[in-house]
Write a protein that holds these residues in place. Structure first.
Motif, mmCIF file in Angstrom:
data_model
loop_
_atom_site.group_PDB
_atom_site.id
_atom_site.type_symbol
_atom_site.label_atom_id
_atom_site.label_comp_id
_atom_site.label_asym_id
_atom_site.label_seq_id
_atom_site.Cartn_x
_atom_site.Cartn_y
_atom_site.Cartn_z
ATOM 1 N N THR A 4 -8.994 4.663 -2.009
ATOM 2 C CA THR A 4 -9.291 5.625 -3.070
ATOM 3 C C THR A 4 -8.711 5.163 -4.399
ATOM 4 O O THR A 4 -9.385 5.203 -5.443
ATOM 5 N N ASN A 5 -7.469 4.698 -4.371
ATOM 6 C CA ASN A 5 -6.804 4.252 -5.595
ATOM 7 C C ASN A 5 -7.496 3.041 -6.223
ATOM 8 O O ASN A 5 -7.443 2.846 -7.438
ATOM 9 N N ALA A 6 -8.114 2.216 -5.368
ATOM 10 C CA ALA A 6 -8.787 1.004 -5.864
ATOM 11 C C ALA A 6 -10.240 1.257 -6.246
ATOM 12 O O ALA A 6 -10.886 0.373 -6.809
ATOM 13 N N GLY A 7 -10.764 2.438 -5.921
ATOM 14 C CA GLY A 7 -12.169 2.722 -6.177
ATOM 15 C C GLY A 7 -13.090 2.202 -5.098
ATOM 16 O O GLY A 7 -14.309 2.133 -5.295
ATOM 17 N N CYS A 8 -12.523 1.825 -3.929
ATOM 18 C CA CYS A 8 -13.314 1.334 -2.805
ATOM 19 C C CYS A 8 -13.697 2.490 -1.885
ATOM 20 O O CYS A 8 -13.203 3.613 -2.015
ATOM 21 N N LYS B 298 0.842 -1.197 0.000
ATOM 22 C CA LYS B 298 0.000 0.000 0.000
ATOM 23 C C LYS B 298 0.882 1.253 0.000
ATOM 24 O O LYS B 298 1.967 1.227 0.583
ATOM 25 N N PRO B 299 0.433 2.314 -0.668
ATOM 26 C CA PRO B 299 -0.915 2.581 -1.198
ATOM 27 C C PRO B 299 -1.189 2.059 -2.607
ATOM 28 O O PRO B 299 -2.178 2.456 -3.212
ATOM 29 N N ASP B 300 -0.345 1.185 -3.130
ATOM 30 C CA ASP B 300 -0.657 0.554 -4.410
ATOM 31 C C ASP B 300 -1.968 -0.231 -4.251
ATOM 32 O O ASP B 300 -2.118 -0.999 -3.306
ATOM 33 N N PRO B 301 -2.924 -0.051 -5.157
ATOM 34 C CA PRO B 301 -4.242 -0.673 -4.987
ATOM 35 C C PRO B 301 -4.350 -2.098 -5.502
ATOM 36 O O PRO B 301 -5.426 -2.706 -5.422
ATOM 37 N N ALA B 302 -3.262 -2.664 -6.023
ATOM 38 C CA ALA B 302 -3.357 -3.964 -6.701
ATOM 39 C C ALA B 302 -3.930 -5.045 -5.797
ATOM 40 O O ALA B 302 -4.775 -5.853 -6.233
ATOM 41 N N GLY B 303 -3.485 -5.124 -4.549
ATOM 42 C CA GLY B 303 -3.970 -6.158 -3.646
ATOM 43 C C GLY B 303 -5.457 -6.030 -3.378
ATOM 44 O O GLY B 303 -6.200 -7.024 -3.376
#
Length: 206
Positions: free
Chosen positions: A167-171, A133-138
């Motif tokens: 936020t980055n994942a759209g959640c 994190k904050p990478d949204p891949a997981g």
């Protein structure tokens, strides 16, 4: 009991699944970050994982990684539930919501923490399983596995990276922030502020 504060346009009735951060969110298991940074010789507030990745020499990287590993394992060995977190998890499980964990910790330490909590969830992703994190891949991977639109998934954590990841994942994002400490500036970015898990459990739609 203190109830959560929801941003305008956000409702818990829109949530079909929850992913949690682990350390500092479900468990008292955060490493001594001040001591860790001091031992690594880096300034307060420095991103520890970013520091590790910046090290050029293999010997230097391995030495620093060993220090981080020791701190993470030591804190996990003393992990215990945060007040109300166990009751919230059991309540959500009873409601039939899919639950998962996305943590910046290493797998070994995360599993030790979960064993001390006697908690078993189908989805537990660490920084060894997905970019940190904050990478949204997981988080995106978990949403895809559940076949849920990210906007129907709540990610609940206790730090800036957790809010950014959601936020980055759209959640949707929830920030756990107990006590009387002043709210950080990034709290306004969260869809929901959670000062007390008992309050969140009490107002969760049944």
């Amino acid at each position: 009991m203190r109830f959560p504060e929801l941003q305008s346009g956000f409702s818990l009735t829109d949530i079909d699944a929850v992913v949690f951060d682990l350390d500092g969110t479900l468990a008292h298991s955060n490493p001594d970050f001040a001591g860790l940074r001091a031992e690594l010789g880096i300034p307060p507030g420095t991103d520890i994982l970013a520091h590790l990745h910046s090290l050029q020499g293999q010997r230097e990287f391995e030495a620093a990684s060993a220090i981080v590993h020791r701190y993470e394992m030591d804190s996990s060995a003393k992990a215990c539930w945060i007040d109300g977190a166990r009751e919230l998890v059991l309540h959500l499980q009873h409601q039939g919501l899919p639950l998962g964990i996305l943590t910046r910790n290493i797998r070994e330490a995360a599993q030790l923490t979960l064993s001390r909590l006697e908690l078993s969830l189908e989805w537990v992703l660490t920084r060894e399983d997905a970019p940190a994190k904050p990478d949204p891949a997981g988080l995106r991977h978990i949403c895809q596995a559940w076949q849920l639109a990210p906007a129907r998934v709540l990610y609940l954590g206790d730090y800036l990276f957790d809010v950014q990841t959601a936020t980055n994942a759209g959640c949707r994002s929830g920030l756990y922030w107990p006590g009387e400490a002043p709210l950080p500036g990034y709290a306004a970015q969260a869809d929901m502020l959670v000062p007390c898990y008992h309050g969140l459990k009490a107002c969760w739609p049944r």
